[in-house]
Design an enzyme around this catalytic site. Sequence first.
Site, PDB file in Angstrom:
ATOM      1  NE  ARG A   1      -3.887  -0.114   1.993  1.00 11.00           N
ATOM      2  CZ  ARG A   1      -4.738  -0.031   2.907  1.00 11.00           C
ATOM      3  NH1 ARG A   1      -5.050  -0.635   4.108  1.00 11.00           N
ATOM      4  NH2 ARG A   1      -5.555   0.990   2.721  1.00 11.00           N
TER       5      ARG A   1
ATOM      6  CG  ASP B   1     -13.580   2.877   4.616  1.00  9.18           C
ATOM      7  OD1 ASP B   1     -12.815   2.597   3.787  1.00  9.18           O
ATOM      8  OD2 ASP B   1     -13.537   3.230   5.901  1.00  9.18           O
TER       9      ASP B   1
HETATM   10  C1  S3P Z   1      -9.605   5.641   7.409  1.00  9.86           C
HETATM   11  C2  S3P Z   1      -9.571   6.421   6.368  1.00  9.86           C
HETATM   12  C3  S3P Z   1     -10.041   6.212   5.221  1.00  9.86           C
HETATM   13  C4  S3P Z   1     -10.786   4.493   5.008  1.00  9.86           C
HETATM   14  C5  S3P Z   1      -9.935   3.579   6.202  1.00  9.86           C
HETATM   15  C6  S3P Z   1      -9.799   4.308   7.690  1.00  9.86           C
HETATM   16  C7  S3P Z   1      -9.156   6.352   8.990  1.00  9.86           C
HETATM   17  O1  S3P Z   1      -8.919   5.879   4.278  1.00  9.86           O
HETATM   18  O2  S3P Z   1     -10.816   4.071   4.038  1.00  9.86           O
HETATM   19  O3  S3P Z   1     -10.652   2.546   6.418  1.00  9.86           O
HETATM   20  O4  S3P Z   1      -9.552   5.835   9.881  1.00  9.86           O
HETATM   21  O5  S3P Z   1      -8.739   7.490   8.805  1.00  9.86           O
HETATM   22  P1  S3P Z   1      -8.054   7.217   3.586  1.00  9.86           P
HETATM   23  O6  S3P Z   1      -7.332   7.782   4.652  1.00  9.86           O
HETATM   24  O7  S3P Z   1      -7.209   6.482   2.525  1.00  9.86           O
HETATM   25  O8  S3P Z   1      -9.362   7.949   3.105  1.00  9.86           O
END
Ligand code: S3P
Length: 450
Positions: A121, A315
């Site tokens: 990632r 999500d």
């Molecule tokens: C999250 C942010 C989101 C989400 C992840 C949890 C968080 O990702 O998809 O499941 O807790 O800040 P991104 O930061 O890539 O938007």
Amino acid sequence: MELRIKRAPRIDIEITVPGDKSISHRAVIIAALSNGTCTLRGFLPSEDCMHTVNAMRALGIKIEQPEPDTLIVHGKKRVLTPPKKDIDCGNSGTTMRLLAGLLAGQTFESRLVGDAGISRRPMDRVIAPLRRMGANIVAEGPEQTSPLRIHGGSLRGIHYRLPIASAQVKGALLLAGLFARGKTTIEQPSPTRNHTEVLLNYFLVRTVQDDDGNVTVFGDQVPESRDFTIPGDISSAAFWLVAAAVQPRGHLLVRGVGLNHTRTAFLGILLRMGAQVREAIEDVDQHEPSGVVEVTGVPLKATVMQGKEVSQFIDELPILAVAGALANGQTIIRHAQELRVKETDRIAAIAHNLRTMGAQVTEMTDGLQIYGPALLHGARVASFGDHRIAMAFAIAGLFAEGETIVQDADCIRESYPGFETVLEEFSNPRRMQISTPVIGSLAPAPVEEA
Ligand code: S3P
């Protein structure tokens, strides 16, 4: 573990869901920086969140867990100690990115590692701004991926416009900003969940937020120790809410669930698709609103999800795609390229599994076109090691002819321990008495301009 699912009988049920994942991670970290003891109730004891707990323990913070969902965090006034070994983030992107921000502010060296999934990632999104703040970060994997070796300290506040909307990156920079000289301002291209800023404020750290969601944190502040109750995770509830929405006359009430407006946009999508949705905020005492959501199902109609709204239900897109397959018409998801760098490439995984179950789908670089209503048939589908893919297709199985098997479903434990028990109830619902009248309703969210 594999999940075996048969078509759902009529859904009429009331549930609660475990604590919010995003809030659980942040509550542990901020409580650990505070000036005393904080009891966190409603904590999500999932694998991802336990990686954050164990990381904070490795950094010298005493954290007791008298119950699975209760933590007693003994804050040490921002003092962290060098970890004796690598910090394992498992498959938790939130742990790795938030900790990268926190560790960028520490004068010692640390190393963040994770499993094979997280090593794929992108981490450059967090490394680049942290380097600008003065941190020394080496990404040991190819193309700026983990493991991350971090040597921080002496940070300076920056003004940074996020190139991509990401609450994890925003959260990382706010935590780094707490240890930086001066102020740190984060601008975001479109709104994302605001839990870091809300929780910092709850623990009496000063931040300033404007209407566009841009946020500033001032360095050198110590969070004030306080107890906190984490509401249920609306993203976990989403799987069941969609199940009720796609079943004509299906009915579901979820209690004690987080209703922060930066997380509820998917309810507007269900409304746009024709479902009856009501929400009632019952508790705003602790800055993170919580309450009840009620959904009644109808034959859904297709919709278009695109533009700036997409980051607000990123999500929920796997389960909204399943709703799209069961809705009447062509559901289009665009501007969702971020799905390609989640726990798996979710665009490819959704397309593959929907096709396996008999739906017609076109995959685009940044989204999907789904031609509904599909007559889904039971099939063997893969989780691709992704908890939300596994859960979305377990729900699809409730609306398929024959048996659906979701393979490698252990990953569900990363965010939703107990999912299988609720799934069992949806397969054999005991009718429950819904006693409390629910007030308030939402207006459908208009379709975004491209
Ligand atoms: C999250 C942010 C989101 C989400 C992840 C949890 C968080 O990702 O998809 O499941 O807790 O800040 P991104 O930061 O890539 O938007």
